[in-house]
Design an enzyme around this catalytic site. Structure first.
Site, PDB file in Angstrom:
ATOM      1  N   GLY A 253      -4.408   5.866   2.440  1.00 24.62           N
ATOM      2  CA  GLY A 253      -4.673   7.296   2.310  1.00 24.62           C
ATOM      3  C   GLY A 253      -3.492   8.225   2.370  1.00 24.62           C
ATOM      4  O   GLY A 253      -3.642   9.419   2.068  1.00 24.62           O
ATOM      5  N   GLU A 290      -3.796  -0.424   4.597  1.00 21.31           N
ATOM      6  CA  GLU A 290      -4.164  -0.620   3.183  1.00 21.31           C
ATOM      7  C   GLU A 290      -3.620   0.509   2.326  1.00 21.31           C
ATOM      8  O   GLU A 290      -4.384   1.238   1.688  1.00 21.31           O
ATOM      9  CB  GLU A 290      -5.693  -0.632   3.042  1.00 21.31           C
ATOM     10  CG  GLU A 290      -6.431  -1.571   3.970  1.00 21.31           C
ATOM     11  CD  GLU A 290      -7.917  -1.222   4.103  1.00 21.31           C
ATOM     12  OE1 GLU A 290      -8.399  -0.290   3.430  1.00 21.31           O
ATOM     13  OE2 GLU A 290      -8.591  -1.890   4.909  1.00 21.31           O
ATOM     14  N   GLY A 292      -2.141   2.437  -0.833  1.00 23.26           N
ATOM     15  CA  GLY A 292      -2.101   2.254  -2.283  1.00 23.26           C
ATOM     16  C   GLY A 292      -1.157   3.263  -2.905  1.00 23.26           C
ATOM     17  O   GLY A 292       0.008   2.973  -3.190  1.00 23.26           O
ATOM     18  N   ARG A 329      -6.611  11.496 -14.056  1.00 24.61           N
ATOM     19  CA  ARG A 329      -6.709  12.263 -12.807  1.00 24.61           C
ATOM     20  C   ARG A 329      -6.912  13.766 -13.012  1.00 24.61           C
ATOM     21  O   ARG A 329      -7.690  14.381 -12.281  1.00 24.61           O
ATOM     22  CB  ARG A 329      -5.510  11.986 -11.910  1.00 24.61           C
ATOM     23  CG  ARG A 329      -5.331  10.491 -11.574  1.00 24.61           C
ATOM     24  CD  ARG A 329      -4.318  10.232 -10.471  1.00 24.61           C
ATOM     25  NE  ARG A 329      -4.772  10.755  -9.207  1.00 24.61           N
ATOM     26  CZ  ARG A 329      -4.358  11.879  -8.674  1.00 24.61           C
ATOM     27  NH1 ARG A 329      -3.425  12.595  -9.273  1.00 24.61           N
ATOM     28  NH2 ARG A 329      -4.851  12.299  -7.544  1.00 24.61           N
ATOM     29  N   CYS A 360     -11.362  13.853 -27.908  1.00 22.67           N
ATOM     30  CA  CYS A 360     -12.278  14.924 -28.309  1.00 22.67           C
ATOM     31  C   CYS A 360     -13.128  15.401 -27.151  1.00 22.67           C
ATOM     32  O   CYS A 360     -14.347  15.166 -27.098  1.00 22.67           O
ATOM     33  CB  CYS A 360     -13.150  14.427 -29.449  1.00 22.67           C
ATOM     34  SG  CYS A 360     -12.129  13.988 -30.851  1.00 22.67           S
ATOM     35  N   GLU A 361     -12.509  16.019 -26.192  1.00 28.38           N
ATOM     36  CA  GLU A 361     -13.180  16.595 -25.019  1.00 28.38           C
ATOM     37  C   GLU A 361     -12.331  17.768 -24.562  1.00 28.38           C
ATOM     38  O   GLU A 361     -11.094  17.633 -24.465  1.00 28.38           O
ATOM     39  CB  GLU A 361     -13.178  15.609 -23.834  1.00 28.38           C
ATOM     40  CG  GLU A 361     -13.867  14.314 -24.063  1.00 28.38           C
ATOM     41  CD  GLU A 361     -15.206  14.216 -23.348  1.00 28.38           C
ATOM     42  OE1 GLU A 361     -15.595  15.170 -22.644  1.00 28.38           O
ATOM     43  OE2 GLU A 361     -15.848  13.179 -23.522  1.00 28.38           O
TER      44      GLU A 361
HETATM   45  N1  LLP Z   1      -8.547   1.330   1.458  1.00 26.28           N
HETATM   46  C1  LLP Z   1      -9.755   1.688   0.984  1.00 26.28           C
HETATM   47  C2  LLP Z   1     -10.951   1.118   1.608  1.00 26.28           C
HETATM   48  C3  LLP Z   1      -9.851   2.596  -0.077  1.00 26.28           C
HETATM   49  O1  LLP Z   1     -11.047   2.953  -0.526  1.00 26.28           O
HETATM   50  C4  LLP Z   1      -8.671   3.121  -0.661  1.00 26.28           C
HETATM   51  C5  LLP Z   1      -8.732   4.066  -1.781  1.00 26.28           C
HETATM   52  C6  LLP Z   1      -7.422   2.703  -0.151  1.00 26.28           C
HETATM   53  C7  LLP Z   1      -7.410   1.805   0.914  1.00 26.28           C
HETATM   54  C8  LLP Z   1      -6.115   3.200  -0.699  1.00 26.28           C
HETATM   55  O2  LLP Z   1      -5.978   4.574  -0.549  1.00 26.28           O
HETATM   56  P1  LLP Z   1      -4.586   5.269  -0.929  1.00 26.28           P
HETATM   57  O3  LLP Z   1      -3.547   4.759   0.029  1.00 26.28           O
HETATM   58  O4  LLP Z   1      -4.257   4.900  -2.337  1.00 26.28           O
HETATM   59  O5  LLP Z   1      -4.855   6.711  -0.784  1.00 26.28           O
HETATM   60  N2  LLP Z   1      -8.696   7.615  -7.842  1.00 26.28           N
HETATM   61  C9  LLP Z   1      -8.367   8.558  -6.791  1.00 26.28           C
HETATM   62  C10 LLP Z   1      -8.114   7.885  -5.483  1.00 26.28           C
HETATM   63  C11 LLP Z   1      -9.256   7.007  -5.012  1.00 26.28           C
HETATM   64  C12 LLP Z   1      -8.984   6.276  -3.739  1.00 26.28           C
HETATM   65  C13 LLP Z   1     -10.038   5.261  -3.478  1.00 26.28           C
HETATM   66  N3  LLP Z   1      -9.827   4.475  -2.297  1.00 26.28           N
HETATM   67  C14 LLP Z   1      -7.178   9.395  -7.238  1.00 26.28           C
HETATM   68  O6  LLP Z   1      -6.692   9.197  -8.335  1.00 26.28           O
HETATM   69  O7  LLP Z   1      -6.733  10.300  -6.529  1.00 26.28           O
END
Ligand code: LLP
Length: 432
Positions: A253, A290, A292, A329, A360-361
Site C-alpha cells: 500500500g 506485500e 507492489g 489508471r 473510441c470512448e
Molecule cells: N496486498 C494485497 C492484499 C493487495 O490487495 C494489494 C493491492 C497489495 C498487497 C499491493 O498494494 P500496493 O503496494 O501496490 O499498493 N489498480 C490500482 C491499485 C489496486 C491495488 C490492489 N491491491 C491502481 O492502479 O491504483
C-alpha cells in the site's frame, strides 16, 4: 547496480533513474528516443536499478530482522520484472493460479508465495497446495472451511493466515481503499478471534500468521500506524487464546510520487512500525509485507508518439498512440500521470492540451489540461507507468498490448514483444 544519473542531467521528481541528458530523456543509460525508434510505440521501459533501489529501502528497514518481502505482483506481473525480484530473494503475493504459474516460470520460490484474494477457487487451492506455497491469506470463514476440506482431501494441512480488517481509513481513492468496514476484504476486527478459533479447530489447516492490507497509494503514515496498533491488539488476543502466530503480514500500500505526492520512505516508515511491534514484545516474530506499486511504479515509463494535434474551440487535443487500454489508471481512478517530452520541441508553441488516446470512448484520456509544446511525430513519456499499467492493459478496440523493455545500465532487454492481431485472435474460432 548502476548509479542514478545524478549530475548528468535533470532528474525527474520521484524517478531517480529517469533523467534528461543534453536535452534527451534517458532511463539509466538508455536514450528513450533510440529505443522508441528501434521497438516502436507505445513502449514500456523499466529500470532494473530503480526496482532494486526501491527494494533496498525495505531491506534497510528490515535489516537484522526475520522478514520476508513478498512483491505484490499484480502491480506488474511481466516475467522479466518477476525475475528481477526472484533473483533479489523476494517472495511473491499472488491472487490467482495464473499468477502462481508466472512466479514459477520466472524462477520464483513457491515456498515464499502467499496467496491473497477473496475468491480463490478449489482448483487454485489444489494448485497452490501441490506447489507448496508458503501461506494462504484467507479472507472469510467460508473460505477457511473450503480450504480445510481441499487440503484434508490431499492429505495435507494448508498453512493459513487470516486477513483482518483493521477498519482504518487509508485516505486514498475509494476504489483502492480496502481496510474499511464495508469493503469486501478481510474479516471484521470484532470477529477475528472467533474465526481464528474456528480455523484452529479445522483439521486441514495450520494457523501460521495474521495479515492485513488497508489500501493502496497511501501517502500518510498515520493509517499505517493505527492499523499496526489494531493488528497487534489482535495478535495479543489470539495468542492469549492459545493460538500461536509465527508471522505478522502487514500487506502493501505504500504510495509513490505521481504528482508532488510525498509518501514516507519505506525504511523510515518501518522504523516507526517496528518500534510498535517491539514495544508490544513481538519483535522476534517473522514479518512479511506485500508491496507492489512502491517497488515498480516509478521504475517505469510509457513512451508514446503524438499522432495528431487537434485544436478546438473549448479544448485542444493532443492525440497519442497510447490509450486507456495501455494506461487504464486515468480512466478508472481519475489518476494523474505526468507527461513529458522525450526532447524539447523549440518550434512548437506552448498550449494547453487534453492528452488522449485513439480508443473510441470519451473516458480515453491520459492527462487533462497539460501545458505542452508539441507537434505530430514528437514522442512523449508518460511517467510512473511501472505499476498497474501493463498488468491492467487490455485489448479493447483490438489494440495489441505494448512491448516492454527492461533496462540494465546501457542495455535494453526486450521482456515482452508487441502483441499483434494474430496473437489476439489465436484462441477464437469461426462457427461452421
Ligand atoms: N496486498 C494485497 C492484499 C493487495 O490487495 C494489494 C493491492 C497489495 C498487497 C499491493 O498494494 P500496493 O503496494 O501496490 O499498493 N489498480 C490500482 C491499485 C489496486 C491495488 C490492489 N491491491 C491502481 O492502479 O491504483
Amino acid at each position: 547496480m548502476s548509479r542514478p544519473p545524478e549530475g548528468a542531467g535533470q532528474q525527474l521528481p520521484g524517478h531517480p533513474f529517469v533523467a534528461y541528458r543534453d536535452g534527451s530523456l534517458y532511463v539509466e543509460d538508455v536514450a528513450l528516443d533510440a529505443v522508441a525508434r528501434a521497438h516502436g510505440t507505445p513502449l514500456f521501459v523499466y529500470s532494473r536499478a530503480a526496482m532494486l533501489s526501491a527494494l533496498s529501502a525495505y531491506q534497510r528497514g528490515f535489516a537484522g530482522r526475520d522478514a520476508q518481502i513478498c512483491y505484490a505482483m499484480k502491480a506488474n506481473s511481466s516475467l522479466g520484472v518477476l525475475q528481477v525480484f526472484a533473483r533479489a530473494g523476494c517472495g511473491f503475493d499472488i491472487v490467482s493460479g495464473g499468477e502462481l504459474d508466472r512466479v514459477l516460470a520466472a524462477g520464483g520460490d513457491a515456498g515464499k508465495v502467499i496467496f491473497s484474494g477473496v475468491g480463490k477457487t478449489r482448483a487454485e487451492m489444489q494448485q497452490a497446495l501441490s506447489a507448496g506455497i508458503g501461506c494462504f491469506n484467507v479472507e472469510s470463514e467460508a473460505e477457511l472451511d473450503v480450504l480445510s476440506g481441499v487440503a484434508a482431501g490431499m492429505g495435507l494441512r494448508a498453512p493459513v493466515s487470516i486477513r483482518v480488517n483493521p477498519n482504518v481509513d487509508p485516505k486514498t481513492h475509494p476504489y483502492i481503499s480496502t481496510g474499511l468496514k464495508g469493503n469486501k476484504f478481510g474479516v471484521a476486527h470484532e470477529e477475528a478471534l472467533r474465526i481464528y478459533q474456528h480455523a484452529a479447530s479445522l483439521k486441514g489447516l495450520k494457523v501460521v500468521g495474521i495479515d492485513c492490507h488497508i489500501g493502496s497509494q497511501i501517502t500518510d503514515p498515520t493509517p499505517y500506524l493505527d492499523a499496526m496498533d489494531r493488528v497487534l491488539d489482535l495478535v495479543s488476543a489470539i495468542e492469549n487464546a492459545g493460538i500461536t502466530l509465527d508471522h505478522i503480514d502487514f500487506g502493501g500500500g505504500l504510495g509513490i510520487n505521481y504528482n508532488g505526492d510525498t509518501p514516507p520512505e519505506a525504511d523510515a516508515l518501518w522504523l516507526q512500525l517496528l518500534a510498535k511491534v517491539d514495544a508490544r514484545g513481538y519483535g522476534s516474530k517473522k514479518l512479511m509485507i506485500e508491496p507492489g506499486r512502491s517497488l515498480v511504479g516509478n521504475a517505469g515509463v510509457c513512451v508514446t508518439e503524438v499522432l495528431y494535434i487537434k485544436p478546438g474551440e473549448q479544448k485542444n487535443f493532443c492525440i497519442i498512440d497510447a490509450a486507456m487500454n495501455d494506461l487504464p489508471r486515468p480512466a478508472m481512478y481519475q489518476a494523474f500521470h505526468a507527461i513529458v517530452p522525450l526532447e524539447p520541441n523549440t518550434r512548437a508553441a506552448k498550449a494547453t492540451y487534453d492528452v488522449v488516446g485513439p480508443v473510441c470512448e470519451s473516458g480515453d484520456w491520459i492527462g487533462h489540461d497539460r501545458e505542452l509544446a508539441v507537434a505530430a511525430g514528437d514522442k512523449l513519456a508518460v511517467l510512473s507507468a511501472g505499476a498497474y499499467c501493463m498488468s491492467m492493459a487490455s485489448n479493447y478496440n483490438t489494440r495489441g498490448r505494448a512491448a516492454e523493455l527492461l533496462v540494465d545500465g546501457s542495455q535494453a532487454h526486450v521482456i515482452r514483444q508487441r502483441e499483434n492481431s494474430q496473437d489476439q485472435m489465436r484462441h477464437e474460432r469461426l462457427v461452421g
